[in-house]
Design an enzyme around this catalytic site. Structure first.
Site, PDB file in Angstrom:
ATOM      1  N   ASP A  85       1.025  23.608   9.301  1.00 30.71           N
ATOM      2  CA  ASP A  85       2.062  23.407  10.306  1.00 30.71           C
ATOM      3  C   ASP A  85       1.612  22.333  11.298  1.00 30.71           C
ATOM      4  O   ASP A  85       0.823  21.455  10.949  1.00 30.71           O
ATOM      5  CB  ASP A  85       2.353  24.731  11.013  1.00 30.71           C
ATOM      6  CG  ASP A  85       3.817  24.873  11.407  1.00 30.71           C
ATOM      7  OD1 ASP A  85       4.222  24.201  12.369  1.00 30.71           O
ATOM      8  OD2 ASP A  85       4.552  25.641  10.749  1.00 30.71           O
ATOM      9  N   HIS A  97       5.284  24.594  17.418  1.00 31.21           N
ATOM     10  CA  HIS A  97       5.807  25.267  16.230  1.00 31.21           C
ATOM     11  C   HIS A  97       4.726  26.053  15.491  1.00 31.21           C
ATOM     12  O   HIS A  97       4.912  27.220  15.122  1.00 31.21           O
ATOM     13  CB  HIS A  97       6.426  24.202  15.324  1.00 31.21           C
ATOM     14  CG  HIS A  97       7.244  24.728  14.197  1.00 31.21           C
ATOM     15  ND1 HIS A  97       6.711  25.000  12.954  1.00 31.21           N
ATOM     16  CD2 HIS A  97       8.568  25.004  14.100  1.00 31.21           C
ATOM     17  CE1 HIS A  97       7.673  25.414  12.146  1.00 31.21           C
ATOM     18  NE2 HIS A  97       8.812  25.438  12.813  1.00 31.21           N
ATOM     19  N   SER A 141      11.857  28.661   9.484  1.00 30.48           N
ATOM     20  CA  SER A 141      10.457  28.481   9.894  1.00 30.48           C
ATOM     21  C   SER A 141       9.872  29.768  10.433  1.00 30.48           C
ATOM     22  O   SER A 141       8.655  29.978  10.377  1.00 30.48           O
ATOM     23  CB  SER A 141      10.354  27.392  10.967  1.00 30.48           C
ATOM     24  OG  SER A 141      10.511  26.118  10.422  1.00 30.48           O
TER      25      SER A 141
END
Length: 1288
Positions: free
Chosen positions: A29, A253, A439
């Protein structure tokens, strides 16, 4: 955390020790903040994060420069600054690796902006103090009793006030530049330290006070750049200390994703992740240089790290649309990681729903990877999303991507909760945050799998990834079996406890084996190509006939599994449900080499709409072990949209009754009723001849609603995102939507309308979609306007009905083709670049030179390689654009973006990677196309007759076409004076031609366009060229004396050019500077003999004199050669009749006469030479006399400068700006000097060439005592003139 709906809470309550312990999850990520809340330890006290890696290289620092320390423990950094070491640091070799990195190149843009704002607040306080002091100095001038000052002194004080005021508005903060030091101790451990003085202050940030850090996995060290930014970083050291990797996350994220999977909060267990006992590896694949976009090198390094760390699970919440599902270099390596190394690979399916075929790569398009869709439960909707009313049932988020994949695979394997409140990095200045998306669903599923594996591992069961997947899919909670649900949710909502119980049971070897399914259509309608993973029929032709397909089923074995191959024999039973349109064998005997069989699909009796079934193969010896393989079959029967008459559409039952009908030619009408989360999709056969469609929606509702609109057509080898039209709107009662989008005739269109899941209440929509068409054909079957021909014809037709056309053509892009000027192929020796089985990665570095006469926005494109990530053939591609001084102007990869460039020469360097060096060799001549955006665009005239085109008559205006009629149009060349200067003969300008106009908005262009390419013709010749150039003897012929004189001039010019070229060749090949000091003795002596011989024979030849002066000025020791430079300058001046030159330059009108051109050229040469000589002389004298002499002494520098001003305006001419500024500074006019430089540096072309100007600015600010602005100017200098090209 949404754990209840997936049985995670109940499972942990019953088995608290099966909390994920013993399981390692790799998070691919943006990177994980190692200091984030709840990501420190596991419940049993183990470190939560095992390793932190920057796989992209965006944090790499070139530390290949070696230095040694002085006796006082100081070293010189790469920026030239003195750095004091800590005497306690153990370094027996005495060699220190040094490098530097700009902070804003390390941290995410949002954080950089925040740091910049914080720094500005501090600066502005200093600024106010300085401005107040400067303003007070000016005010004192008007105070009675203040000593009088000169005009120049007053101007300087006023300039300081003005300059400080300008700084407050215009100053740019390039950010801190961090010095880095790397060394190896007596135990062969590598260490690194950073000088953080600019961030922490001299008391806490000095290099010697930094606590040294080593590779994160060794000691799990991390720290923040400063308390105010709270941005944690770790380090890793590669290549024998030559590369320092500073690991900073590229966004929040990755930390959020990691928290969903495995956060552990002892004080608030409800905030813990799904598997709090699991450990994590942070693999940063989001490149900070590209705004967190994933890169191929990052992906491959991450997969290598997964294997090196023996991870159990990969979670990758990244992806994008793809043209070729389940193919490409990354997919091959992912299959290897899963099937050969036993890693479970979980990835997000994408957020591009609600249309079908929107699953992204790699999660939704790769057989080896579990693609996860996003589910929202009523509790999450109420608590997390704060809906005013609870949802009645859980459902799929509307934006969650849907299957099938273009090759027929289901796409979505299963679904999981797609929203969570989870930890985020500390630099965000909050502990947790709500995010939603697939996600978030993917790490939720990864955490669930970690729980299952943790329990199985504790009980001695180690299922293969294939066996685990079968267990997960067999136990998922299905909310519905209809086609939409299967393609949205896959097998259903993941269930931890049920999967664990299922997988505890023993199974046959076949149930642990991965099986590959491929299909090839075999009937008369078969298309070229095979390798499909399912059946997907969607055109009117496909769904109107029976088709046959050959299915091949084959087990996957590791290379070493020889015995298992021999023992493989499976008696499989084939079954299907809701499959009246499918026939297939009932039984199949399978071997290690696989088996093929035929199935038949007959969709002729199916109603318009979506239909789905699956043929499942199970082992008759172990039917409870789940499905061995699945053959998905999807049929989307389109509704034909034909001309004339009314044709009923499919009945609609969406929260009530509806109707669908065709009321007008080529129009589809329907009334739909919606509620929160409800979706309607209609499949329409686009009529032949249609080129665009116009959509009209009218709403009836009590409260405003948010709607998602999609129009999707699939084309071979094309991403769905390239052809899809998408829009989200909010409508109130009576609201309307009118939109138009391009369509492709003969390709079915899926029209999808959805009411957002969180848009509560009901609504009624009246939908109308009308198809229009204006087609164009050309004799050459393509629209190419050859500038040399000056005309191109196309025939325009209205095949569906009457249309109004308004032809317009424009050119928007200049295409500049380039070939590499250099190519270097080398292996990458760092362990992070090695793949399993000792496969070494090689890198091919190509260099291109781009010269622009005028600036603009330029996009470097590699048409053969761009837009290919997961389906690409290489292990990586990345490029960087730099100016002539190696300053980075922009980065790019598979999705190149425009970079604003001025006029000048630029280097574009691209790095291509692969383990196969021979394959890379094939790319050594890879062309690059530099596309420069034309602003404004260039109009191309369109005419209705060839005569008008040839004579430049009236351009075409709006025309009416009746149904079926045609008209010829002619395109002429654009105006020559509108072409960009870089549009040389043979280059191509691209643009488009628009024809139709919208029926709903008369005069507005339709969205369908025709691509246009224009080939630049040769320049026009000057027919008058050469007039009046006859020799003076007037007979049209040159006599012998003229020929001899011309020959003598040509020989001398060639000699001078040769001497220059020899010198430049030595420079280019690294053999020395202009003084050849690094060349061999033989090279220097040979060159000097040539020079002396030519110079002695032509002592008064001006080009030779200026060349000698140029050589002296370019020498590295020129400051010690003042007298020689002055003498050389005086020799140039003496060779020029300055009176004649001045008279010529003062003429108000140009000369006439037979030799006017040669006289003009000669006088311009003299003008340039005297300006160069006077500037060089003044510069040399400034070195000799840096201070203004006493009034009684002659100021030789000032005299030379005043003489220079007679020939050129030094304040306006940028090339002399530095000398002008130094003169002002010499007189104490520091602010005026700075402003003069600032004016010159506003010219980007000039600023990129004059390092001395930036150095002078730094000196001026230091003399003024403005330390914060001095630091900013110094940072700009260092960034503008780096010593080396950046690392990839």
């Amino acid at each position: 955390m949404p754990k209840k709906d997936i049985q995670a809470d109940a499972f942990l309550k019953e088995h608290p020790e099966f909390d994920g312990r013993g399981i390692v999850v790799a998070i691919l990520d943006t990177g994980i903040d190692p200091g984030a809340a709840a990501l420190q330890t596991t419940p049993n006290g183990r470190p939560k994060i095992i390793d932190v890696l920057d796989c992209t290289g965006s944090g790499d620092v070139d530390t290949s420069t070696l230095v040694t320390a002085a006796a006082d423990y100081t070293i010189q950094g790469v920026r030239g600054s003195a750095l004091r070491l800590n005497p306690a640091w153990d370094n027996p070799s005495g060699k220190w690796h040094v490098g530097s990195k700009r902070l804003f190149d390390l941290v995410p843009k949002g954080l950089a902006d925040s740091i910049r704002a914080d720094r500005r607040r501090v600066w502005m306080q200093e600024q106010r103090d300085l401005l107040a002091k400067a303003t007070a100095e000016v005010a004192k001038l008007s105070t009675q009793g203040t000593p009088k000052v000169t005009k120049e002194e007053r101007e300087e004080l006023e300039a300081r006030v003005a300059l400080l005021s300008e700084f407050a508005e215009k100053a740019e903060d390039e950010g801190p530049v961090l010095d880095a030091v790397v060394w190896q101790d007596a135990s062969s451990v590598w260490w690194a330290a950073l000088d953080l003085t600019e961030l922490r202050g001299p008391a806490r940030g000095a290099l010697a006070d930094f606590k040294p850090m080593t590779d994160f996995k060794a000691r799990r060290q991390y720290t923040a750049f400063s308390p105010s930014d709270a941005c944690n970083f770790a380090v890793n050291i590669y290549d024998g200390g030559n590369i320092l990797s500073i690991v900073v996350d590229a966004g929040s994220h990755g930390t959020h994703v990691a928290g969903i999977t495995a956060a552990y909060d002892a004080a608030a267990p409800h905030l813990s992740g799904v598997a709090p006992g699991a450990q994590l590896i942070s693999c940063k694949i989001g490149d900070t240089r590209l705004g967190s976009m994933e890169t191929a090198p990052g992906l491959y390094r991450a997969l290598a790290a997964v294997i090196q760390h023996k991870a159990d699970i990969i979670n990758m919440s990244y992806g994008e649309s793809t043209a070729t599902p389940n193919s490409g270099r990354f997919i091959e390596l992912a299959e290897e990681v899963v099937h050969e190394h036993g890693v479970v690979f979980v990835s997000s399916a994408g957020n591009s729903g609600p249309a079908l075929c929107t699953v992204g790569a790699p999660g939704g398009t790769s057989s080896a990877i579990l693609g996860v869709g996003a589910w929202v439960a009523p509790e999450m909707a109420a608590a997390g999303h704060a809906l005013r009313e609870p949802l009645r049932d859980g459902q799929q988020y509307n934006w969650s991507s849907r299957g099938p994949a273009p090759d027929g695979d289901v796409g979505v394997a299963l679904c999981a909760p797609g929203g969570a409140v989870a930890p985020v990095p500390r630099w965000t200045r909050q502990r947790r945050q709500l995010m939603n998306g697939t996600s978030m669903a993917s790490p939720c599923a990864a955490g669930a799998i970690a729980l299952v594996l943790s329990g199985l591992k504790a009980q001695g069961v180690r299922p293969s990834p294939a066996r685990l997947r079968r267990g997960l899919e067999a136990t998922c909670l299905r909310t519905s079996w209809d086609a939409d649900s299967v393609l949205s949710q896959g097998a259903g909502l993941i269930q931890v406890a049920d999967a664990h119980a299922f997988l505890l049971a023993p199974c046959s070897p076949a149930a642990s084996q991965p099986w590959q399914v491929t299909l090839q259509r075999t009937d008369a309608g078969a298309a070229a190509g095979g390798g499909k993973r399912g059946v997907f029929l969607r055109t009117g032709q496909e769904t109107a006939v029976t088709s046959t397909h050959q299915v091949t089923v084959k087990p996957w074995f590791k290379p070493e599994e020889v015995a298992a191959r021999l023992d493989m024999e499976v008696r499989a039973e084939l079954s299907s449900e809701r499959s009246s349109f499918v026939s297939h064998p009932k039984h199949l005997l399978l071997y290690a080499t696989g088996r093929s069989f035929e199935i038949q699909v007959d969709p002729r009796s199916l109603e318009p709409g979506l239909h789905h079934t699956e043929i499942r193969g199970t082992d008759t010896s172990d039917p409870g072990a789940g499905t061995l393989f699945t053959i998905p079959i999807t049929v989307a029967v389109p509704t034909p949209v034909t001309a004339g008459g009314s044709q009923p559409g499919a009945d609609v039952e969406i929260e009530g009754e509806g109707h669908a009908e065709l009321q007008r030619p080529h129009t589809f009408d329907e009334t739909l009723m919606f509620a929160a989360g409800i979706e309607a999709r209609r499949f329409l056969d686009v009529p032949e001849g249609a080129t665009w469609a116009e959509l009209r929606l009218t709403a009836s509702m009590e409260t405003p609603k948010t709607l998602m609109l999609r129009a999707t057509q699939l084309a071979p080898h094309t991403r769905f995102s390239d052809t899809e039209w998408a829009k989200s709107v909010q409508l109130a009662d009576g609201g309307k939507v009118e939109a138009a989008f391009a369509v492709s005739a003969g390709t079915p269109l899926e029209l999808t309308v959805a009411q957002m899941w969180n848009s509560l209440g009901s609504c009624v929509l009246r939908l109308s979609l009308t198809f229009h068409g204006v087609t164009a054909t050309t004799p050459a079957k393509g629209l190419l306007l050859n500038g040399a021909a000056g005309i191109a014809r196309l025939t325009v037709r209205a095949p569906l009905g009457p249309e109004r056309i308004q032809p317009k053509a424009s050119l928007t892009t200049l295409c500049i083709p380039l070939c590499p000027t250099a190519a270097e192929l080398a292996p990458l020796s760092a362990p992070r670049d090695a793949l399993p089985r000792s496969r070494l990665t090689h890198q091919l570095t190509l260099t291109y030179s781009l010269t622009l006469v005028e600036g603009g926005t330029v996009t470097p494109r590699f048409p053969r390689l761009n837009r290919l990530v997961y389906d690409g053939i290489l292990d990586g591609q990345m490029h960087v654009v730099t100016d002539a001084n190696k300053k980075v102007l922009g980065w790019g990869d598979i999705y190149p973006e425009g970079i604003k460039l001025g006029a000048g020469t630029f280097a574009i360097r691209v790095a291509l990677r692969h383990t196969d060096a021979d394959l890379l060799q094939k790319f050594k001549d890879l062309p690059l196309v530099a596309e420069r955006k034309l602003d404004p665009s260039i109009c191309v005239p369109v005419y209705t007759s060839q005569a008008a085109c040839v004579t430049g008559g009236a351009a075409a205006k709006e025309l009416s076409l009746v149904h079926g009629s045609s008209v010829a149009l002619f395109l002429g060349n654009p105006a020559e004076d509108k072409l960009p200067k870089d549009a040389t003969a043979g280059r191509i300008l691209s643009g488009s031609v628009s024809l139709g106009t919208l029926a709903s908005s008369p005069g507005k262009e339709s969205p369908d366009t025709l691509a246009l390419s224009f080939v630049v013709p040769p320049p026009k010749s000057d027919v008058d060229k050469g007039k009046g150039n006859a020799p003076e003897n007037g007979n049209g012929k040159k006599d012998a004396a003229d020929v001899d004189a011309d020959l003598e001039k040509a020989v001398l010019a060639a000699q001078v050019a040769f001497l220059k070229a020899c010198n430049w060749l030595l420079v280019l090949f690294g053999k020395g500077g202009w003084d050849l000091k690094d060349g061999s003795e033989e090279e220097r002596s040979t060159y000097q003999r040539l020079w002396d011989r030519v110079f002695e024979a032509n002592k008064g030849h001006l080009p030779l004199l200026t060349e000698r002066l140029t050589r002296l000025d370019a020498r590295s020791d020129k400051d010690s050669l003042v007298e020689d430079r002055v003498a050389a300058a005086d020799a140039v001046i003496a060779a020029i009749d300055t009176t004649k030159l001045a008279v010529y330059l003062a003429q108000k009108s140009p000369e006439t006469g037979p030799d006017k051109d040669s006289r003009k050229k000669d006088f311009e040469l003299q003008r340039d030479a005297i300006i160069q000589a006077l500037a060089s002389k003044a510069s040399a004298l400034l070195t000799k006399y840096p201070e203004v002499p006493a009034e009684t002494e002659t100021d030789e520098f000032e005299a030379a400068f005043v003489e220079l001003q007679k020939w050129v305006d030094t304040s306006a001419e940028g090339t002399h700006a530095n000398l002008n500024a130094q003169r002002l500074a010499r007189k104490g006019q520091l602010a005026l000097a700075y402003r003069a430089l600032d004016k010159a540096l506003a010219d980007d072309k000039l600023a990129s060439k004059h390092k001395g100007m930036l150095e002078t600015r730094v000196k001026l600010l230091k003399q003024l005592g403005w330390s914060h602005w001095e630091a900013a100017a110094k940072a700009r200098l260092e960034i503008s003139f780096p010593a080396t090209f950046p690392l990839f």
